[in-house]
Design a protein around this motif. Structure first.
Motif, short mmCIF file in Angstrom:
data_model
loop_
_atom_site.label_atom_id
_atom_site.label_comp_id
_atom_site.label_asym_id
_atom_site.label_seq_id
_atom_site.Cartn_x
_atom_site.Cartn_y
_atom_site.Cartn_z
N ALA A 1 -0.50 23.02 63.35
CA ALA A 1 -0.87 23.27 61.96
C ALA A 1 0.39 23.60 61.18
O ALA A 1 1.42 24.00 61.75
CB ALA A 1 -1.86 24.42 61.85
N THR A 2 0.30 23.44 59.87
CA THR A 2 1.38 23.77 58.95
C THR A 2 1.04 25.05 58.20
O THR A 2 -0.09 25.22 57.76
CB THR A 2 1.58 22.62 57.94
N ILE A 3 2.01 25.92 58.08
CA ILE A 3 1.82 27.17 57.34
C ILE A 3 2.45 27.03 55.96
O ILE A 3 3.59 26.61 55.82
CB ILE A 3 2.46 28.36 58.07
N GLY A 4 1.67 27.40 54.94
CA GLY A 4 2.17 27.50 53.58
C GLY A 4 1.78 28.86 53.04
O GLY A 4 0.79 29.44 53.47
N TYR A 5 2.53 29.38 52.09
CA TYR A 5 2.24 30.71 51.58
C TYR A 5 2.81 30.89 50.19
O TYR A 5 3.69 30.16 49.76
CB TYR A 5 2.78 31.80 52.52
N TRP A 6 2.28 31.87 49.48
CA TRP A 6 2.80 32.29 48.18
C TRP A 6 2.58 33.80 48.04
O TRP A 6 1.68 34.36 48.64
CB TRP A 6 2.13 31.53 47.02
N MET A 7 3.42 34.41 47.26
CA MET A 7 3.32 35.86 47.03
C MET A 7 3.42 36.11 45.53
O MET A 7 4.27 35.53 44.86
CB MET A 7 4.46 36.58 47.76
N GLY A 8 2.54 36.95 45.00
CA GLY A 8 2.62 37.34 43.60
C GLY A 8 3.91 38.10 43.34
O GLY A 8 4.37 38.88 44.18
N GLU A 9 4.49 37.86 42.19
CA GLU A 9 5.79 38.46 41.88
C GLU A 9 5.83 39.98 42.04
O GLU A 9 6.80 40.52 42.60
CB GLU A 9 6.23 38.07 40.47
#
Length: 192
Positions: free
Chosen positions: A108-116
């Protein structure tokens, strides 16, 4: 009546906990908090993400997103999570296991984002450390992949700190900020 049926576990997905964070599948009720955090973080996220559709932060678009997430979970294609800081139950970001491949690969591929407002506070490290045992345990994956822009020092540090090994450069891998851009590929195996 379809609207009265209950949502199954497979549609909702699991909840995971890590050091100070809770990961769970996104729900319709998350819309207002998600839209506010994404809007507040737009300039911060823009250099690292594909260009957002013009309707991305609308309720209708979010509903489509949740329906897609539920289908992907049910079909074992992806496992999206919102990341909440346990203190105050506040949405801080998101992490997705996508492109789940079975058979000979089990990856699987991991992607992510974080609020500033929450960047650099350890929440993503805690979330990634929580997802790894889930991926290699209950999901029975063998390989997790991730990629980031060569100048994204925060992501490079995060992935290396969480045991991912650099595998090389993928030319023109993802269209970020309107341009096809090279990415550094990382991977972690179940036995690492």
């Amino acid at each position: 009546m379809a609207f009265l049926r209950s949502v199954s576990y497979a549609e909702v997905g699991p909840s995971l906990t890590g050091e100070g964070v809770l990961l769970r599948a996104p729900q319709y009720a998350d819309f207002a908090e998600w839209a506010a955090l994404r809007e507040e973080s737009r300039a911060f996220l823009a250099p690292w993400e594909p260009i957002w559709p013009s309707d991305d932060l609308t309720r209708m678009s979010f509903r489509r997103r949740i329906r897609r997430y539920r289908n992907e979970i049910r079909e074992d294609l992806a496992y999206p999570f919102f990341i909440f800081r346990m203190s105050g139950n506040i949405l801080v970001g998101g992490l997705t296991l996508s492109n789940v491949t079975r058979g000979m690969t089990q990856s699987a591929t991991i992607g992510y984002w974080m609020g500033e407002p929450f960047a650099g506070k350890g929440h993503m490290s805690a979330a990634l450390r929580a997802i790894i045992p889930y991926a290699f345990g209950p999901l029975r994956l063998h390989r997790l992949e991730a990629a980031c822009l060569p100048h994204n020092r925060a992501s490079i540090t995060l992935l290396e700190r969480c045991g991912f090994q650099r595998e090389g450069l993928a030319r023109g891998l993802v269209c970020i900020a309107g341009r096809w851009q090279d990415h550094i590929r990382f991977a972690r195996l179940a036995e690492d």
